[in-house]
Write a protein that holds these residues in place. Structure first.
Motif, PDB file in Angstrom:
ATOM      1  N   TRP A  53      45.581  48.104  34.711  1.00 44.61           N
ATOM      2  CA  TRP A  53      44.960  47.614  33.488  1.00 44.61           C
ATOM      3  C   TRP A  53      44.803  48.714  32.443  1.00 44.61           C
ATOM      4  CZ3 TRP A  53      44.079  43.859  30.380  1.00 44.61           C
ATOM      5  CH2 TRP A  53      43.167  44.027  29.344  1.00 44.61           C
ATOM      6  N   SER A  69      47.466  40.962  41.739  1.00 41.75           N
ATOM      7  CA  SER A  69      46.444  40.855  40.699  1.00 41.75           C
ATOM      8  C   SER A  69      45.454  42.002  40.874  1.00 41.75           C
ATOM      9  CB  SER A  69      45.719  39.517  40.793  1.00 41.75           C
ATOM     10  OG  SER A  69      46.618  38.441  40.581  1.00 41.75           O
ATOM     11  N   GLN A  70      44.809  42.405  39.775  1.00 42.29           N
ATOM     12  CA  GLN A  70      43.951  43.585  39.845  1.00 42.29           C
ATOM     13  C   GLN A  70      42.723  43.454  38.961  1.00 42.29           C
ATOM     14  OE1 GLN A  70      44.564  47.577  37.715  1.00 42.29           O
ATOM     15  NE2 GLN A  70      45.522  47.992  39.701  1.00 42.29           N
ATOM     16  N   LEU A  71      41.585  43.858  39.503  1.00 39.99           N
ATOM     17  CA  LEU A  71      40.343  43.998  38.754  1.00 39.99           C
ATOM     18  C   LEU A  71      40.022  45.477  38.662  1.00 39.99           C
ATOM     19  CD1 LEU A  71      37.748  42.819  37.435  1.00 39.99           C
ATOM     20  CD2 LEU A  71      36.740  42.816  39.738  1.00 39.99           C
ATOM     21  N   SER A  72      39.738  45.979  37.463  1.00 44.17           N
ATOM     22  CA  SER A  72      39.488  47.401  37.256  1.00 44.17           C
ATOM     23  C   SER A  72      38.216  47.591  36.441  1.00 44.17           C
ATOM     24  CB  SER A  72      40.677  48.052  36.534  1.00 44.17           C
ATOM     25  OG  SER A  72      40.481  49.446  36.379  1.00 44.17           O
ATOM     26  N   TYR A 118      40.847  42.505  33.916  1.00 39.21           N
ATOM     27  CA  TYR A 118      41.439  41.753  35.020  1.00 39.21           C
ATOM     28  C   TYR A 118      42.863  41.368  34.646  1.00 39.21           C
ATOM     29  CZ  TYR A 118      42.362  38.163  38.501  1.00 39.21           C
ATOM     30  OH  TYR A 118      42.923  37.423  39.519  1.00 39.21           O
ATOM     31  N   GLY A 132      46.633  39.481  31.367  1.00 38.11           N
ATOM     32  CA  GLY A 132      45.394  40.233  31.547  1.00 38.11           C
ATOM     33  C   GLY A 132      44.433  40.052  30.402  1.00 38.11           C
ATOM     34  N   GLY A 134      40.588  41.961  28.987  1.00 34.89           N
ATOM     35  CA  GLY A 134      39.557  42.947  29.261  1.00 34.89           C
ATOM     36  C   GLY A 134      39.183  43.783  28.060  1.00 34.89           C
ATOM     37  N   THR A 429      39.374  50.030  41.494  1.00 34.34           N
ATOM     38  CA  THR A 429      40.385  48.996  41.258  1.00 34.34           C
ATOM     39  C   THR A 429      40.515  48.190  42.537  1.00 34.34           C
ATOM     40  OG1 THR A 429      42.180  50.487  41.944  1.00 34.34           O
ATOM     41  CG2 THR A 429      41.647  50.407  39.603  1.00 34.34           C
TER      42      THR A 429
END
Length: 432
Positions: A53, A69-72, A118, A132, A134, A429
């Motif tokens: 991200w 998929s990624q949450l940072s 995200y 994404g 954010g 992350t």
């Protein structure tokens, strides 16, 4: 910060007028060297094609390289040290002025949200498609400065004098952007991405100045502004061969609306609204990965002489002259600038070690009135630790150093400032 601080001390000696100056564009639009707890550790050199991200701020096509998929999320803890030195210019020294600085060391600190974002990897039959959403912080204005000095000289009647003065400056605020990003694999190994960015920021400065020649209580001045803007970013990242990626990115001018308001000891209130546009931004970079090692380099080009004030409300003759003169000054005194970033990382398996450098030249052209070395140099180091199958904890230390200057309270001499900002950025992350 230099422009508003310089303007501020001049306003202590004159009636409050418009704070719309060319340097305000640089104050509000220059970005910090890098972002994030992961890519910041390698100097922010990620345009070539490092997924994640935070790297989407440099090149939205980078999201296409994500495997999940990624949450940072990350926060920034900063400490800022400013050392001030009062200096006369040669003409003032030859005229018989002398000066002494008694104290000029100030330390401050702050905590800010670095980013939260995200990125969702959309299922596809082949290739990659990622969207994404954010927030990324792009600049920080937190800073403080105190100096205590005296000036000696001889009046026209041959009598000597000594003026002592001090000033306490406090600044805070930040700039950031909310972004909607999408990246798609247009051809095997070729990612194309785009982002729509809504920018916003706030800036506040307060000064308390006391001088013997004022012959009254300390002068207090406060000033704040809010900004809103929008721009778009388009990038490409391509794998030339296994482990070697090249990327390019272009960003449209940012259309910014500013609202300013200030208050001084005379209860003079200045509500002011105006618009400006920043120049186009162009960037290119390369990333090379081999046997766990990563090497990366970026360059970003901005021709700041293309920035412009644009305000349809300036219909009066005085307003038109002011607007035209400031735009002419931008064309005359602003220069193009190449920001360069270099980074390296090594993956040991459970731990990733990172190092980086970033150089941000001053967009103002050199002239006889500029004494400070305003090139911003940033050294970074970071570490990433795998805490789960698709989870990483990251930390980075950033040290930025540069010089600055502002006009002294009495209008004689300059305050030269040596600024050192050290930040600890920590984040996580999570892959899904």
């Amino acid at each position: 910060m230099r422009s508003l601080a310089s303007l501020l001390v001049l306003l202590l000696l004159a009636p409050l007028t418009s704070a719309q100056t060319a340097e305000d564009i640089l104050l509000l639009s220059r970005r910090q060297a890098t972002l994030g707890a992961d890519v910041a550790g390698q100097g922010g050199a990620v345009i070539g094609g490092v997924g994640g991200w935070t790297s989407s701020l440099a090149n939205p096509a980078n999201l296409g390289w994500l495997r999940t998929s990624q949450l940072s999320l990350a926060v920034d803890l900063s400490g800022i040290e400013s050392d001030a030195l009062y200096q006369l210019d040669p003409a003032e020294a030859e005229a018989g002025f002398g000066s002494t600085t008694f104290d000029g060391s100030t330390r401050s600190s702050g905590a800010r949200l670095d980013h939260v974002g995200y990125a969702a990897k959309v299922p596809t039959v082949r290739g990659s498609f990622v969207v994404g959403l954010g927030y990324n912080r792009t600049s920080s204005y937190d800073r403080a400065l105190f100096y205590d000095a005296e000036v000696t000289g001889t009046r026209n009647d041959a009598t000597s004098f000594t003026d002592r003065f001090e000033e306490d400056l406090f600044e805070e605020g930040q700039g950031g952007e909310f972004s909607a990003v999408a990246a798609i694999e247009a051809a095997p190994g070729v990612m194309i991405g785009g982002a729509i960015n809504v920018l916003f920021g706030s800036y506040f400065i307060e000064s308390t100045a006391q001088a013997s020649f004022f012959e009254r209580n300390p002068d207090v001045f406060s000033f704040d502004l809010d900004t809103r803007g929008v721009n778009a970013r388009l990038g490409v990242s391509a794998e030339a061969q296994p482990g070697l990626r090249f990327g390019v990115v272009v960003e449209t001018p940012t259309y910014v609306a500013v609202r300013e308001q200030g208050l001084d000891d005379f209860s003079t209130v200045l509500p002011l609204e105006y618009d400006y546009t920043t120049p186009w931004r162009f960037g290119a970079g390369a990333v090379y990965e081999i046997a766990g090692a990563t090497l990366a380099a970026d360059v970003e080009y901005v021709d700041w002489s293309q920035a412009r004030f644009r305000d349809e409300e300036f219909f009066t003759s005085d307003g038109i002259v002011t607007l035209a003169s400031e735009n002419a000054r931008i064309r005359r005194t602003f220069d193009d600038a190449f920001t360069t970033r270099f980074g390296a990382a090594y993956d040991f398996g459970a731990v990733v070690a990172r190092l980086g450098l970033a150089y941000q030249p001053d967009p103002l052209r050199e002239d006889q009135g500029i004494v400070a070395d305003r090139l911003r140099r940033t050294i970074t180091a970071g570490i990433g630790v795998r805490v789960g199958r698709n989870a990483h904890a990251n930390a980075a230390v950033l040290h930025t150093q540069f010089e600055d200057q502002l006009v002294a309270v009495d209008g004689v001499g300059l305050i030269l400032e040596d600024v050192a900002r050290t930040s600890l950025v920590v984040g996580v992350t999570l892959g899904f």
